[in-house]
Scaffold this active site. Structure first.
Site, PDB file in Angstrom:
ATOM      1  N   ARG A   1      75.021  16.039  52.607  1.00  0.00           N
ATOM      2  CA  ARG A   1      75.413  14.872  53.407  1.00  0.00           C
ATOM      3  C   ARG A   1      74.806  13.572  52.870  1.00  0.00           C
ATOM      4  O   ARG A   1      75.350  12.489  53.081  1.00  0.00           O
ATOM      5  CB  ARG A   1      74.951  15.068  54.850  1.00  0.00           C
ATOM      6  CG  ARG A   1      75.573  16.273  55.552  1.00  0.00           C
ATOM      7  CD  ARG A   1      76.851  15.876  56.257  1.00  0.00           C
ATOM      8  NE  ARG A   1      77.331  16.936  57.129  1.00  0.00           N
ATOM      9  CZ  ARG A   1      76.959  17.080  58.390  1.00  0.00           C
ATOM     10  NH1 ARG A   1      76.107  16.239  58.944  1.00  0.00           N
ATOM     11  NH2 ARG A   1      77.460  18.049  59.117  1.00  0.00           N
TER      12      ARG A   1
ATOM     13  N   ASP B   1      78.732   6.857  71.248  1.00  0.00           N
ATOM     14  CA  ASP B   1      78.200   7.823  70.280  1.00  0.00           C
ATOM     15  C   ASP B   1      77.140   7.101  69.459  1.00  0.00           C
ATOM     16  O   ASP B   1      77.154   5.871  69.383  1.00  0.00           O
ATOM     17  CB  ASP B   1      79.311   8.342  69.350  1.00  0.00           C
ATOM     18  CG  ASP B   1      78.942   9.646  68.657  1.00  0.00           C
ATOM     19  OD1 ASP B   1      79.426  10.712  69.091  1.00  0.00           O
ATOM     20  OD2 ASP B   1      78.152   9.612  67.687  1.00  0.00           O
TER      21      ASP B   1
END
Ligand code: SAM
Length: 278
Positions: A37, A140
């Site tokens: 990632r 979020d």
């Protein structure tokens, strides 16, 4: 051989940093995932190793750098009408007698928006109109996700599992250069507001009471004390007859001071009488 030097110590540092920033408890097994990632950020920053990247981040990382670090490590898996039974419960809840004239829903881990749009569709169906008296706040921690959510455009494959009626009523199909894309109907977009919110923050950008809080498939990333602390902060934001929706693998049967189970991963505030035998 890996493109960038990456040691166990680097992974330990990543785990500590993401836990501190986002509350996310990365399991030992996520070592390779974390590397995968972060490589894009390492490349973009011209770093030689993961340690070099982390040193720079800790020494001189600005808000954007930290945000990118967090964005890279969140897991954003979601879909339209995921755990469909919740939306059936919500539809009944929105139509309950004694409901306020305008109802509010907080979607607290909205990811790329599919959950928030599913809530908006449910509200339209529950009231059989495209301007139901419902407002949805969708938040979020991941700002890249929120940007995609706000665009309200998805590959048609993402809406394939919806009924033909829902696809037709709530989405516009792109044509020409937009073929293969589906856009959420502007009427639904008027019901939803997206905003960044780190659930770990001491203050949340939310005000007033909610009729429902959706907090699904995010608590699993937090340790138990954090889960309980968040539950204890979220539930007081519900009206007495409000509902708290958790993910399928998140149970709060032990948190009897705060909530009472009243359906499959659905909870009512412990203080309320909803769902209680007379
Ligand atoms: C697996 S997705 C779940 C999405 C959606 N709720 C669902 O159930 O389909 C988890 C989401 O939680 C968000 N998240 C992780 N840590 C967070 C935090 N500290 N505050 C707010 N959101 C967070 C991630 O960015 C991600 O979008």
């Amino acid at each position: 051989m890996s493109e960038f030097a990456y040691t166990q110590r680097d992974f330990t540092r990543i785990r500590e940093l993401i836990r501190k920033r986002a509350g996310i408890a990365l399991a030992e097994a996520k070592r390779d995932m974390a590397y995968g990632r972060l490589t894009r950020l390492l490349r973009a920053g011209g770093h030689r190793s993961v340690a070099d990247y982390l040193d720079t981040l800790e020494r001189s990382g600005g808000t954007d750098d930290w945000q990118q670090f967090v964005n890279a490590l969140t897991t954003n898996l979601t879909s339209f009408f995921r755990e469909a039974h919740h939306f059936e419960t919500l539809a009944r809840h929105l139509r309950r007698s004694g409901a306020p004239p305008r109802q509010r829903i907080w979607c607290s881990a909205a990811s790329t928006g599919e959950e928030a749009w599913s809530l908006a569709i449910t509200a339209c169906e529950a009231f059989d109109r495209l301007d139901p008296p419902v407002e949805i706040l969708a938040t979020d921690i991941d700002t890249a996700c929120l940007e995609r959510a706000g665009r309200a455009i998805y590959p048609v494959a993402r809406i394939e599992d919806l009924s033909a009626t829902r696809r037709k009523r709530f989405f516009q199909r792109g044509t020409g250069s937009n073929a293969g894309q589906a856009r959420v109907l502007p009427a639904l977009q008027r019901l939803v507001r997206f905003a960044p919110c780190n659930l770990l923050d001491a203050r949340w950008p939310v005000q007033g009471q909610f009729d429902a809080v959706f907090c699904r498939n995010v608590m699993i990333y937090f340790d138990k004390p954090t889960q309980l602390r968040l539950l204890g902060r979220m539930v007081p934001l519900l009206h007495d007859d409000g509902l708290f929706f958790a993910g399928h693998s998140e149970s709060f049967f032990h948190a009897t001071e705060i909530v009472r189970s009243c359906g499959r991963s659905v909870y009512a505030p412990a203080r309320s009488r909803v769902g209680r035998a007379a």
